[in-house]
Design an enzyme around this catalytic site. Sequence first.
Site, PDB file in Angstrom:
ATOM      1  N   ASP A  91       0.822  -1.182  -0.078  1.00 50.54           N
ATOM      2  CA  ASP A  91      -0.015   0.018   0.111  1.00 50.54           C
ATOM      3  C   ASP A  91       0.877   1.161   0.011  1.00 50.54           C
ATOM      4  O   ASP A  91       1.988   1.131   0.114  1.00 50.54           O
ATOM      5  CB  ASP A  91      -1.068  -0.005   1.226  1.00 50.54           C
ATOM      6  CG  ASP A  91      -0.142   0.310   2.285  1.00 50.54           C
ATOM      7  OD1 ASP A  91       1.143   0.077   2.636  1.00 50.54           O
ATOM      8  OD2 ASP A  91      -0.939  -0.074   3.562  1.00 50.54           O
ATOM      9  N   SER A  92       0.216   2.417  -0.012  1.00 45.39           N
ATOM     10  CA  SER A  92       1.166   3.521  -0.500  1.00 45.39           C
ATOM     11  C   SER A  92       1.499   4.149   1.041  1.00 45.39           C
ATOM     12  O   SER A  92       2.209   5.275   1.040  1.00 45.39           O
ATOM     13  CB  SER A  92       0.202   4.606  -1.022  1.00 45.39           C
ATOM     14  OG  SER A  92      -0.715   5.035  -0.320  1.00 45.39           O
ATOM     15  N   PHE A  95      -3.082   5.237   3.854  1.00 45.78           N
ATOM     16  CA  PHE A  95      -4.219   4.934   4.752  1.00 45.78           C
ATOM     17  C   PHE A  95      -3.634   4.948   6.302  1.00 45.78           C
ATOM     18  O   PHE A  95      -4.382   5.415   7.208  1.00 45.78           O
ATOM     19  CB  PHE A  95      -4.732   3.409   4.502  1.00 45.78           C
ATOM     20  CG  PHE A  95      -5.910   3.002   5.357  1.00 45.78           C
ATOM     21  CD1 PHE A  95      -7.276   3.307   5.302  1.00 45.78           C
ATOM     22  CD2 PHE A  95      -5.647   2.153   6.648  1.00 45.78           C
ATOM     23  CE1 PHE A  95      -8.160   2.988   6.044  1.00 45.78           C
ATOM     24  CE2 PHE A  95      -6.529   1.804   7.406  1.00 45.78           C
ATOM     25  CZ  PHE A  95      -8.048   2.148   7.074  1.00 45.78           C
ATOM     26  N   ASP A 145      -2.970   8.185  -1.665  1.00 49.17           N
ATOM     27  CA  ASP A 145      -4.090   8.797  -1.662  1.00 49.17           C
ATOM     28  C   ASP A 145      -4.552   9.491  -0.373  1.00 49.17           C
ATOM     29  O   ASP A 145      -3.880   9.087   0.727  1.00 49.17           O
ATOM     30  CB  ASP A 145      -5.364   7.942  -2.151  1.00 49.17           C
ATOM     31  CG  ASP A 145      -5.409   6.569  -1.197  1.00 49.17           C
ATOM     32  OD1 ASP A 145      -4.271   6.253  -0.656  1.00 49.17           O
ATOM     33  OD2 ASP A 145      -6.656   5.902  -1.166  1.00 49.17           O
ATOM     34  N   GLN A 228     -11.533   7.225  -4.837  1.00 46.81           N
ATOM     35  CA  GLN A 228     -11.953   7.668  -3.373  1.00 46.81           C
ATOM     36  C   GLN A 228     -13.301   8.476  -3.512  1.00 46.81           C
ATOM     37  O   GLN A 228     -14.120   7.928  -4.786  1.00 46.81           O
ATOM     38  CB  GLN A 228     -10.969   8.627  -2.663  1.00 46.81           C
ATOM     39  CG  GLN A 228      -9.726   8.117  -2.264  1.00 46.81           C
ATOM     40  CD  GLN A 228     -10.178   7.138  -1.059  1.00 46.81           C
ATOM     41  OE1 GLN A 228     -11.080   7.433  -0.181  1.00 46.81           O
ATOM     42  NE2 GLN A 228      -9.061   6.437  -0.822  1.00 46.81           N
ATOM     43  N   GLY A 255     -10.865   3.758   0.888  1.00 50.60           N
ATOM     44  CA  GLY A 255     -11.689   4.682   1.616  1.00 50.60           C
ATOM     45  C   GLY A 255     -12.940   4.118   2.228  1.00 50.60           C
ATOM     46  O   GLY A 255     -13.895   4.641   2.382  1.00 50.60           O
ATOM     47  N   ASP A 305      -7.850  -7.440   0.468  1.00 45.85           N
ATOM     48  CA  ASP A 305      -6.900  -7.842   1.550  1.00 45.85           C
ATOM     49  C   ASP A 305      -7.777  -7.636   2.878  1.00 45.85           C
ATOM     50  O   ASP A 305      -8.637  -6.567   2.687  1.00 45.85           O
ATOM     51  CB  ASP A 305      -5.605  -7.021   1.486  1.00 45.85           C
ATOM     52  CG  ASP A 305      -5.751  -5.420   1.738  1.00 45.85           C
ATOM     53  OD1 ASP A 305      -6.436  -4.900   0.986  1.00 45.85           O
ATOM     54  OD2 ASP A 305      -5.499  -5.242   2.995  1.00 45.85           O
ATOM     55  N   CYS A 343     -12.984 -28.764   7.403  1.00 44.50           N
ATOM     56  CA  CYS A 343     -11.987 -28.073   6.848  1.00 44.50           C
ATOM     57  C   CYS A 343     -10.930 -28.956   6.945  1.00 44.50           C
ATOM     58  O   CYS A 343     -10.643 -29.880   7.702  1.00 44.50           O
ATOM     59  CB  CYS A 343     -11.506 -26.786   7.998  1.00 44.50           C
ATOM     60  SG  CYS A 343      -9.940 -26.321   7.712  1.00 44.50           S
ATOM     61  N   CYS A 345      -7.422 -28.196   6.632  1.00 41.59           N
ATOM     62  CA  CYS A 345      -6.458 -27.669   6.887  1.00 41.59           C
ATOM     63  C   CYS A 345      -5.604 -28.612   7.923  1.00 41.59           C
ATOM     64  O   CYS A 345      -6.302 -29.406   8.570  1.00 41.59           O
ATOM     65  CB  CYS A 345      -6.458 -26.199   7.565  1.00 41.59           C
ATOM     66  SG  CYS A 345      -6.747 -26.023   9.281  1.00 41.59           S
ATOM     67  N   CYS A 348      -7.071 -28.518  11.741  1.00 33.85           N
ATOM     68  CA  CYS A 348      -8.234 -29.205  11.902  1.00 33.85           C
ATOM     69  C   CYS A 348      -8.076 -31.001  11.613  1.00 33.85           C
ATOM     70  O   CYS A 348      -8.763 -31.674  12.195  1.00 33.85           O
ATOM     71  CB  CYS A 348      -9.271 -28.773  10.896  1.00 33.85           C
ATOM     72  SG  CYS A 348      -9.618 -27.102  11.441  1.00 33.85           S
ATOM     73  N   HIS A 374      -5.174 -21.959  10.313  1.00 40.83           N
ATOM     74  CA  HIS A 374      -6.698 -22.059  10.071  1.00 40.83           C
ATOM     75  C   HIS A 374      -7.228 -21.019   9.412  1.00 40.83           C
ATOM     76  O   HIS A 374      -7.964 -21.176   8.402  1.00 40.83           O
ATOM     77  CB  HIS A 374      -7.038 -22.731  11.201  1.00 40.83           C
ATOM     78  CG  HIS A 374      -8.823 -22.798  11.017  1.00 40.83           C
ATOM     79  ND1 HIS A 374      -9.251 -23.730  10.157  1.00 40.83           N
ATOM     80  CD2 HIS A 374      -9.874 -21.619  11.328  1.00 40.83           C
ATOM     81  CE1 HIS A 374     -10.578 -23.554  10.167  1.00 40.83           C
ATOM     82  NE2 HIS A 374     -10.851 -22.205  10.766  1.00 40.83           N
TER      83      HIS A 374
HETATM   84 ZN   LIG Z   1      -8.839 -25.655   9.476  1.00 39.70          ZN
END
Ligand SMILES: [Zn+2]
Length: 403
Positions: A91-92, A95, A145, A228, A255, A305, A343, A345, A348, A374
């Site tokens: 990012d710039s 923010f 920005d 924006q 924004g 993100d 799940c 992963c 889990c 997770h």
């Molecule tokens: Zn999981």
Amino acid sequence: MPFRLQIEATRGAARAGKLITPHGEVETPVFMPVGTLASVKAVSQDTLEELGVEILLSNTYHLFLRPGVETVRRMGGLHRFMSWDRAILTDSGGFQVFSLTDLRKVNEEGVAFRSHLDGSPHFLSPEKAMEAQIGLGADVIMAFDECTEYPADAARARASMELTVRWAARCKNYFEEHKHEVPWSSHQPSAISRQEKQVLRSAQDNNRLYDNRGEAHSQTQSLFGIVQGGMDPELRRESAERTIDIGFPGYAIGGLSVGEPRELTRDIVLSTLDHLPADQPRYLMGVGTPEEIAQYAQSGVDMMDCVLPTRAARHGFLFTSEGKVSIKQARYAQDESALDPACDCRVCQRYSRAYLRHLYASNELLAQVLNTVHNLHFYLATMRTVRAWIRAGHAPAAGASQM
Ligand SMILES: [Zn+2]
């Protein structure tokens, strides 16, 4: 191959495809984990690779203060510094600087602010933010920005939007003049990673691979513009049109998630998407819950993100197919079941809720690691499901079963 979004399937407004970057391809729509200080808190780079992360986000403001852009640049840029060969977006700093409400002063030139670490004075402008992001060397970098606060009256929202447009033009000018200075450009052969050297060695007689390598390193970063305009759809439209007139390879909606109601966020995102080019990447910044990222991806957003999965994990809040779980609760103390039975992963697959609850209650470092693994897996799996849903667009039965 130049940076671009390769759209391979569409379903309604949604699109699935690949973002082609100098550090590999990224399946879109994509969720980008946040690695504020060149580290996704609690998890190592090999874990991120194992989870299938193809792009992560880092914060210019934080790296600017610590360890400093010059240090990262001398170490070959962020990719080499943090040993991450896949794509990165920064990012710039805008923010973060704007969230320092009491520590900043904005004028036409830029923003004077004091570090949240030690109070030392600093200055960021469009040019400075570009210089910093070129030094850090992410694949995708963002225009500097002004993030309009919420609520803002009509005059304030317009003035802020206009300032962002003027700053976007200054960002582009500086970037065009300096983009060859990125640490991994073709002028910097030392930027070739260990892994790439291995690939080259094992494919010495393969000219095609060698050519691809040479081509990759003659590439530069891509600078995205940011829309924006506060919570006014008309201002958002004007901001989109004027930013597109300046011309960028991708556009972000900024924004939002600044304290407004969730429905308003949604309305502004949907109306702004209509004004963004159909053939270029669309990035929605700083949003949201698993349900929201799925909805936005289905509405035509390509990149998102959010700190939510990682931050919530460290506070013991876990996203599951059965809803949010607060693992600290005593009711899990003797619960032998997996955190999320649906799940796949490795957390889990291996550990019980009782064990995760114990780790959290005992303040064990492993709690942060496992919870983060997770939650990130859950977010990435959510996006994999959406991509499959888009790609199954012409086979409604399969699509229905996947969602
Ligand atoms: Zn999981």
